[in-house]
Design a protein around this motif. Structure first.
Motif, PDB file in Angstrom:
ATOM      1  N   LEU A  28       0.822  -1.214   0.000  1.00 29.53           N
ATOM      2  CA  LEU A  28       0.000   0.000   0.000  1.00 29.53           C
ATOM      3  C   LEU A  28       0.855   1.262   0.000  1.00 29.53           C
ATOM      4  O   LEU A  28       0.697   2.145  -0.846  1.00 29.53           O
ATOM      5  CB  LEU A  28      -0.921  -0.018   1.221  1.00 29.53           C
ATOM      6  N   LEU A  29       1.772   1.376   0.949  1.00 36.17           N
ATOM      7  CA  LEU A  29       2.622   2.562   1.026  1.00 36.17           C
ATOM      8  C   LEU A  29       3.713   2.526  -0.036  1.00 36.17           C
ATOM      9  O   LEU A  29       4.021   3.550  -0.660  1.00 36.17           O
ATOM     10  CB  LEU A  29       3.247   2.678   2.417  1.00 36.17           C
ATOM     11  N   GLY A  30       4.300   1.370  -0.262  1.00 39.53           N
ATOM     12  CA  GLY A  30       5.378   1.255  -1.235  1.00 39.53           C
ATOM     13  C   GLY A  30       4.964   1.715  -2.621  1.00 39.53           C
ATOM     14  O   GLY A  30       5.737   2.392  -3.321  1.00 39.53           O
ATOM     15  N   ARG A  31       3.748   1.370  -3.043  1.00 39.86           N
ATOM     16  CA  ARG A  31       3.277   1.798  -4.371  1.00 39.86           C
ATOM     17  C   ARG A  31       3.189   3.314  -4.456  1.00 39.86           C
ATOM     18  O   ARG A  31       3.555   3.923  -5.472  1.00 39.86           O
ATOM     19  CB  ARG A  31       1.911   1.177  -4.667  1.00 39.86           C
ATOM     20  N   TYR A 173      -3.895   4.700   4.926  1.00 39.69           N
ATOM     21  CA  TYR A 173      -4.854   4.329   3.892  1.00 39.69           C
ATOM     22  C   TYR A 173      -4.415   5.023   2.602  1.00 39.69           C
ATOM     23  O   TYR A 173      -3.635   5.986   2.622  1.00 39.69           O
ATOM     24  CB  TYR A 173      -6.282   4.742   4.265  1.00 39.69           C
ATOM     25  N   GLY A 174      -4.863   4.521   1.472  1.00 42.61           N
ATOM     26  CA  GLY A 174      -4.502   5.093   0.188  1.00 42.61           C
ATOM     27  C   GLY A 174      -5.171   4.285  -0.900  1.00 42.61           C
ATOM     28  O   GLY A 174      -6.056   3.469  -0.630  1.00 42.61           O
ATOM     29  N   GLU A 175      -4.753   4.499  -2.142  1.00 48.29           N
ATOM     30  CA  GLU A 175      -5.355   3.780  -3.252  1.00 48.29           C
ATOM     31  C   GLU A 175      -5.023   2.297  -3.126  1.00 48.29           C
ATOM     32  O   GLU A 175      -3.861   1.904  -3.144  1.00 48.29           O
ATOM     33  CB  GLU A 175      -4.839   4.332  -4.580  1.00 48.29           C
ATOM     34  N   VAL A 176      -6.051   1.488  -2.991  1.00 44.48           N
ATOM     35  CA  VAL A 176      -5.866   0.074  -2.663  1.00 44.48           C
ATOM     36  C   VAL A 176      -6.164  -0.825  -3.854  1.00 44.48           C
ATOM     37  O   VAL A 176      -6.948  -0.488  -4.735  1.00 44.48           O
ATOM     38  CB  VAL A 176      -6.764  -0.342  -1.467  1.00 44.48           C
ATOM     39  N   GLU A 177      -5.529  -1.979  -3.869  1.00 46.78           N
ATOM     40  CA  GLU A 177      -5.847  -3.013  -4.846  1.00 46.78           C
ATOM     41  C   GLU A 177      -6.960  -3.916  -4.322  1.00 46.78           C
ATOM     42  O   GLU A 177      -7.669  -4.555  -5.095  1.00 46.78           O
ATOM     43  CB  GLU A 177      -4.598  -3.833  -5.162  1.00 46.78           C
ATOM     44  N   PHE A 207      -5.257   8.395  13.957  1.00 41.56           N
ATOM     45  CA  PHE A 207      -4.991   9.546  13.092  1.00 41.56           C
ATOM     46  C   PHE A 207      -4.730   9.024  11.686  1.00 41.56           C
ATOM     47  O   PHE A 207      -3.573   8.881  11.266  1.00 41.56           O
ATOM     48  CB  PHE A 207      -3.807  10.352  13.629  1.00 41.56           C
ATOM     49  N   PRO A 208      -5.787   8.694  10.941  1.00 44.03           N
ATOM     50  CA  PRO A 208      -5.598   8.087   9.619  1.00 44.03           C
ATOM     51  C   PRO A 208      -4.757   8.987   8.718  1.00 44.03           C
ATOM     52  O   PRO A 208      -4.987  10.194   8.621  1.00 44.03           O
ATOM     53  CB  PRO A 208      -7.029   7.934   9.087  1.00 44.03           C
ATOM     54  N   THR A 209      -3.795   8.374   8.041  1.00 39.70           N
ATOM     55  CA  THR A 209      -2.796   9.124   7.286  1.00 39.70           C
ATOM     56  C   THR A 209      -2.717   8.581   5.865  1.00 39.70           C
ATOM     57  O   THR A 209      -2.599   7.377   5.644  1.00 39.70           O
ATOM     58  CB  THR A 209      -1.431   9.026   7.998  1.00 39.70           C
ATOM     59  N   TYR A 210      -2.799   9.495   4.917  1.00 42.96           N
ATOM     60  CA  TYR A 210      -2.895   9.183   3.487  1.00 42.96           C
ATOM     61  C   TYR A 210      -1.518   8.849   2.935  1.00 42.96           C
ATOM     62  O   TYR A 210      -0.562   9.601   3.117  1.00 42.96           O
ATOM     63  CB  TYR A 210      -3.486  10.406   2.793  1.00 42.96           C
ATOM     64  N   THR A 211      -1.418   7.721   2.235  1.00 43.04           N
ATOM     65  CA  THR A 211      -0.111   7.275   1.751  1.00 43.04           C
ATOM     66  C   THR A 211       0.522   8.263   0.778  1.00 43.04           C
ATOM     67  O   THR A 211       1.752   8.386   0.737  1.00 43.04           O
ATOM     68  CB  THR A 211      -0.220   5.894   1.079  1.00 43.04           C
ATOM     69  N   SER A 212      -0.277   8.966  -0.003  1.00 46.78           N
ATOM     70  CA  SER A 212       0.292   9.955  -0.928  1.00 46.78           C
ATOM     71  C   SER A 212       0.979  11.081  -0.176  1.00 46.78           C
ATOM     72  O   SER A 212       1.997  11.626  -0.641  1.00 46.78           O
ATOM     73  CB  SER A 212      -0.799  10.510  -1.853  1.00 46.78           C
ATOM     74  N   ASP A 213       0.436  11.460   0.991  1.00 47.22           N
ATOM     75  CA  ASP A 213       1.083  12.483   1.821  1.00 47.22           C
ATOM     76  C   ASP A 213       2.407  11.963   2.376  1.00 47.22           C
ATOM     77  O   ASP A 213       3.417  12.676   2.384  1.00 47.22           O
ATOM     78  CB  ASP A 213       0.159  12.892   2.971  1.00 47.22           C
ATOM     79  N   VAL A 214       2.401  10.720   2.862  1.00 47.03           N
ATOM     80  CA  VAL A 214       3.638  10.122   3.377  1.00 47.03           C
ATOM     81  C   VAL A 214       4.691  10.048   2.275  1.00 47.03           C
ATOM     82  O   VAL A 214       5.871  10.322   2.499  1.00 47.03           O
ATOM     83  CB  VAL A 214       3.374   8.713   3.951  1.00 47.03           C
ATOM     84  N   ALA A 215       4.261   9.700   1.068  1.00 48.60           N
ATOM     85  CA  ALA A 215       5.191   9.594  -0.058  1.00 48.60           C
ATOM     86  C   ALA A 215       5.851  10.942  -0.351  1.00 48.60           C
ATOM     87  O   ALA A 215       7.052  11.012  -0.631  1.00 48.60           O
ATOM     88  CB  ALA A 215       4.447   9.081  -1.295  1.00 48.60           C
ATOM     89  N   ARG A 216       5.076  12.015  -0.284  1.00 49.02           N
ATOM     90  CA  ARG A 216       5.640  13.353  -0.520  1.00 49.02           C
ATOM     91  C   ARG A 216       6.670  13.700   0.552  1.00 49.02           C
ATOM     92  O   ARG A 216       7.717  14.281   0.267  1.00 49.02           O
ATOM     93  CB  ARG A 216       4.528  14.387  -0.558  1.00 49.02           C
TER      94      ARG A 216
END
Length: 323
Positions: A28-31, A173-177, A207-216
């Motif tokens: 999830l995060l790696g993608r 959480y983020g864009e999931v398969e 504190f739900p955290t969006y994977t795209s934010d973590v990626a940035r």
């Protein structure tokens, strides 16, 4: 590695000079991290294991020789280490296998990362949740084997690679398969079964955290580290909206214009409900903010729609909900 093209061919017009290796790139995060670096002119190599082919390189991080060859061949400037067993209940019941990935693979990577900026993704579960918020220098006290394994992974990373950085993040959480990839998006199943009432935890603060934010944030840290090698040690990043899982489910329902009256808040934790979780492990994130490396989180309702949208394949359902 044999049979795998690491970079651009000689015929390519432009070759990025910055190379990043993302472990756990199938997850999830790696993608999200792979995508963030790739779209910002980094030569990006992702590796995974069981789900690697055909998009990513298959590499067993427990194989020291394979890891050594991978790093020597690709010669990354940055490694973002996402690969982990992240499910607390699985770690509790399959401890040896989880420790191999969450601890021993960290040591293997760190030993090979001399001269490379190594960024390790860790968790808020290194804290017990009794006295939030937690700063980067607060003493960890994990309640479950998952938190303990990630804390040991941090220690292995920093012991073998003193110039490394650790980024602790909370529930993601983020864009999931598939919705089961995230403890947030899995709530979708309960939200959309509107005819049947169900109980959802309304105790533990998250504190739900969006994977795209973590990626940035990861890319910001990597680019800073290439300019300033003193960037090292422990950092925190987190979404800012405090929610129980019940409140997340209600927010998901609201984001998709669905009813939430069937969702029932459960205010007591049932006995025997799996690995113990911290009540409130809120992360204090000032170190990143002071360095100008943080990002403003995308609001939960907007981000959760983007995360779940790929699953809404039924056009009639989309039209019913959104029009």
């Amino acid at each position: 590695m044999p049979g795998f093209d690491y970079g651009d061919s000689e015929d390519d017009v432009y070759t990025p000079y910055k190379r990043v290796l993302v472990t756990g790139a199938t997850g999830l995060l790696g993608r999200a991290i792979y995508k963030e670096f790739q779209k910002n002119e980094w030569d990006t190599l992702g590796c995974g294991y069981s789900r690697a082919r055909p998009r990513f390189l298959r590499c067993n991080l427990l194989d020291e020789d394979a890891v050594r060859v991978l790093i020597q061949d690709f010669q990354p400037h940055v490694i973002v280490h996402c690969a982990a067993e992240r499910r607390p209940d699985v770690v509790e019941h399959h401890t040896e296998a989880a420790l191999n990935l969450n601890v021993h693979a960290c040591a293997t990577l760190a030993k090979e990362a001399a001269g490379i900026f190594l960024l390790y993704i860790s968790t808020d579960y290194v804290f017990d949740g009794r006295n939030p918020p937690y700063g980067e220098n607060d003493a960890p006290n994990p309640l479950n084997m998952y938190g303990k394994s990630k804390l040991e992974g941090e220690r292995e990373i920093l012991r073998h690679c003193p110039g490394a950085a650790v980024l602790r993040v909370p529930i993601l959480y983020g864009e999931v398969e598939k919705v089961e990839e995230s403890a947030v998006t899995v709530l979708w199943d309960r939200v959309q079964q509107g005819a049947e009432s169900c109980t959802i935890d309304h105790c533990q603060q998250r504190f739900p955290t969006y994977t795209s934010d973590v990626a940035r944030v990861c890319r910001n840290m990597a680019e800073k580290a290439l300019q300033d090698p003193s960037l090292r040690g422990v950092f925190h990043y987190s979404g800012k909206e405090q929610m129980t899982k019940y409140e997340m489910a209600c927010a998901i329902a609201d984001a998709f214009n669905l009813p939430s009256s069937h969702l029932i808040p459960m205010t007591e934790q049932p006995a025997g409900s799996g690995a113990q979780r911290p009540h409130n492990a809120q992360l204090e994130c000032s170190r990143l903010e002071l360095l100008g490396l943080s990002v403003e989180p995308v609001p939960f309702k907007a981000a959760i729609r983007d995360s779940l949208w790929p699953f809404l394949h039924d056009k009639r359902w989309r039209q019913t909900v959104f029009h």
